[in-house]
Structure formats: structure tokens, C-alpha cells
Write a protein that holds these residues in place. Structure first.
Motif, PDB file in Angstrom:
ATOM      1  N   ARG A 128     -11.397  -2.245   0.248  1.00  0.00           N
ATOM      2  CA  ARG A 128     -10.280  -1.523   0.863  1.00  0.00           C
ATOM      3  C   ARG A 128      -9.073  -2.446   0.878  1.00  0.00           C
ATOM      4  NH1 ARG A 128     -11.482   1.532   6.159  1.00  0.00           N
ATOM      5  NH2 ARG A 128      -9.430   2.240   5.597  1.00  0.00           N
ATOM      6  N   SER A 129      -7.907  -1.904   0.637  1.00  0.00           N
ATOM      7  CA  SER A 129      -6.687  -2.735   0.574  1.00  0.00           C
ATOM      8  C   SER A 129      -6.005  -2.815   1.933  1.00  0.00           C
ATOM      9  CB  SER A 129      -5.734  -2.192  -0.492  1.00  0.00           C
ATOM     10  OG  SER A 129      -5.384  -0.858  -0.195  1.00  0.00           O
ATOM     11  N   LYS A 185      -5.316   2.967  -0.726  1.00  0.00           N
ATOM     12  CA  LYS A 185      -6.415   2.516   0.132  1.00  0.00           C
ATOM     13  C   LYS A 185      -7.353   1.504  -0.496  1.00  0.00           C
ATOM     14  CE  LYS A 185      -8.654   5.739   2.304  1.00  0.00           C
ATOM     15  NZ  LYS A 185      -9.358   6.999   2.628  1.00  0.00           N
ATOM     16  N   TYR A 186      -7.422   1.459  -1.833  1.00  0.00           N
ATOM     17  CA  TYR A 186      -8.451   0.660  -2.488  1.00  0.00           C
ATOM     18  C   TYR A 186      -7.934  -0.160  -3.665  1.00  0.00           C
ATOM     19  CZ  TYR A 186     -11.778   3.514   0.092  1.00  0.00           C
ATOM     20  OH  TYR A 186     -12.472   4.127   1.094  1.00  0.00           O
ATOM     21  N   ILE A 205     -16.501   2.040   3.451  1.00  0.00           N
ATOM     22  CA  ILE A 205     -16.189   2.762   2.221  1.00  0.00           C
ATOM     23  C   ILE A 205     -17.262   3.832   2.063  1.00  0.00           C
ATOM     24  CG2 ILE A 205     -15.792   2.621  -0.261  1.00  0.00           C
ATOM     25  CD1 ILE A 205     -15.223  -0.395   0.117  1.00  0.00           C
ATOM     26  N   ASN A 262       0.829  -1.209   0.000  1.00  0.00           N
ATOM     27  CA  ASN A 262       0.000   0.000   0.000  1.00  0.00           C
ATOM     28  C   ASN A 262       0.863   1.258   0.000  1.00  0.00           C
ATOM     29  OD1 ASN A 262      -2.381  -1.443  -0.006  1.00  0.00           O
ATOM     30  ND2 ASN A 262      -2.687  -1.294   2.194  1.00  0.00           N
ATOM     31  N   TRP A 314     -10.971  -8.087   4.947  1.00  0.00           N
ATOM     32  CA  TRP A 314     -10.811  -6.765   4.357  1.00  0.00           C
ATOM     33  C   TRP A 314     -11.488  -5.756   5.265  1.00  0.00           C
ATOM     34  CZ3 TRP A 314      -7.166  -6.687   1.052  1.00  0.00           C
ATOM     35  CH2 TRP A 314      -6.955  -7.758   0.191  1.00  0.00           C
ATOM     36  N   ASP A 341     -13.602  -2.726   6.668  1.00  0.00           N
ATOM     37  CA  ASP A 341     -14.917  -2.230   6.280  1.00  0.00           C
ATOM     38  C   ASP A 341     -14.899  -0.709   6.222  1.00  0.00           C
ATOM     39  OD1 ASP A 341     -17.555  -2.367   5.567  1.00  0.00           O
ATOM     40  OD2 ASP A 341     -18.302  -2.892   7.554  1.00  0.00           O
ATOM     41  N   GLU A 365     -16.121   8.516  -1.351  1.00  0.00           N
ATOM     42  CA  GLU A 365     -14.952   7.820  -1.884  1.00  0.00           C
ATOM     43  C   GLU A 365     -15.335   6.887  -3.028  1.00  0.00           C
ATOM     44  OE1 GLU A 365     -12.078   6.425   0.971  1.00  0.00           O
ATOM     45  OE2 GLU A 365     -12.494   8.149   2.266  1.00  0.00           O
TER      46      GLU A 365
END
Length: 131
Positions: A64-65, A45-46, A76, A15, A72, A74, A80
Motif C-alpha cells: 500500500r502506498s 493506493k498501491y 490488502i 498519491n 507501510w 497494512d 484488491e
């Protein structure tokens, strides 16, 4: 060190190497190729995967990364999702998020899906239009 801890550390390092805005991921770097997958985008982030769907519709699968406790992360926000849609080149198109009947719910990951439509829907708010 547990496997899950190593995965989370590796993901955090990956990331940190990403840009703030979405960038396309070359196909040779995709870890897998499910049916219909045509684009992959990534930022810090994604991860956004773009799939072809019937009727000229595209599906954006957004995750989301960041992983916490093996899942993963939570959370979002709408703003965004709109920004991610814009950054992967679909800002000029309408997209919808579906909430199925209880009998059709599939909830196996903290992932969101936007269906990008080939034309504006018959319903929806439009700037400058009175209802």
C-alpha cells in the motif's frame, strides 16, 4: 516537523496525483532497480513491482502506498490483489500466495507477494467444474 511527517505528507501528495487504476511507471522514475525487476505499476493506493523469477514465474510485490508511523499501511484484501493482478496485465493467469514453513518466514514489511504461474496449477477451484 519530523522527517517521518514530511515523508508521509510527500507520499500523500504523490498519491493524490495518481490515477484510480494502475498505471505503468517509466523505468527512469524507478527509485532503485533490484535484480529481476522488470515493471513498476502505481495507483492512488498501491505500488506493484513485477519481478522475473525462475521457471517462467513472475512475482508481483504489492505494498500500500500509505505510511503510518513510519511503516507501510497494512490490510490488502483478496479482491484488491485480484484487481491489481488484472490491472497490470495478468488477469488471464493463475497466481499463488505462499505461506512458508515457520523456519522460512521473512516478514520485514506490510507487503504481499503473488507468484504468477506460467500455466494453471494442478490444484485450484475452476468455474463450472464439480469437485
Amino acid at each position: 516537523m519530523r522527517v517521518i511527517d514530511r515523508e508521509m505528507i510527500h507520499l500523500a501528495l504523490e498519491n493524490a496525483r495518481q490515477t484510480i487504476t494502475l498505471s505503468p511507471v517509466p523505468p527512469e522514475k524507478w527509485p532503485y532497480r533490484p535484480a529481476g525487476l522488470k515493471e513498476v505499476w502505481r495507483n492512488q493506493k498501491y505500488l506493484v513491482q513485477v519481478f522475473d523469477e525462475p521457471g517462467g514465474v513472475e512475482r508481483l510485490s504489492v505494498v500500500r502506498s500509505i505510511r503510518t508511523a513510519g511503516e507501510w499501511a497494512d490490510g490488502i484484501p483478496w479482491e484488491e490483489l485480484q484487481q491489481l493482478k488484472r490491472e497490470c496485465g495478468r488477469g488471464d493467469r493463475w497466481a499463488v500466495e505462499m505461506y512458508p514453513a515457520d523456519s522460512d518466514v521473512v516478514n520485514v514489511a506490510n507487503m504481499r507477494h503473488l507468484w504468477v504461474l506460467p500455466a494453471p496449477p494442478m490444484v485450484g477451484w475452476r468455474k463450472g467444474v464439480s469437485y
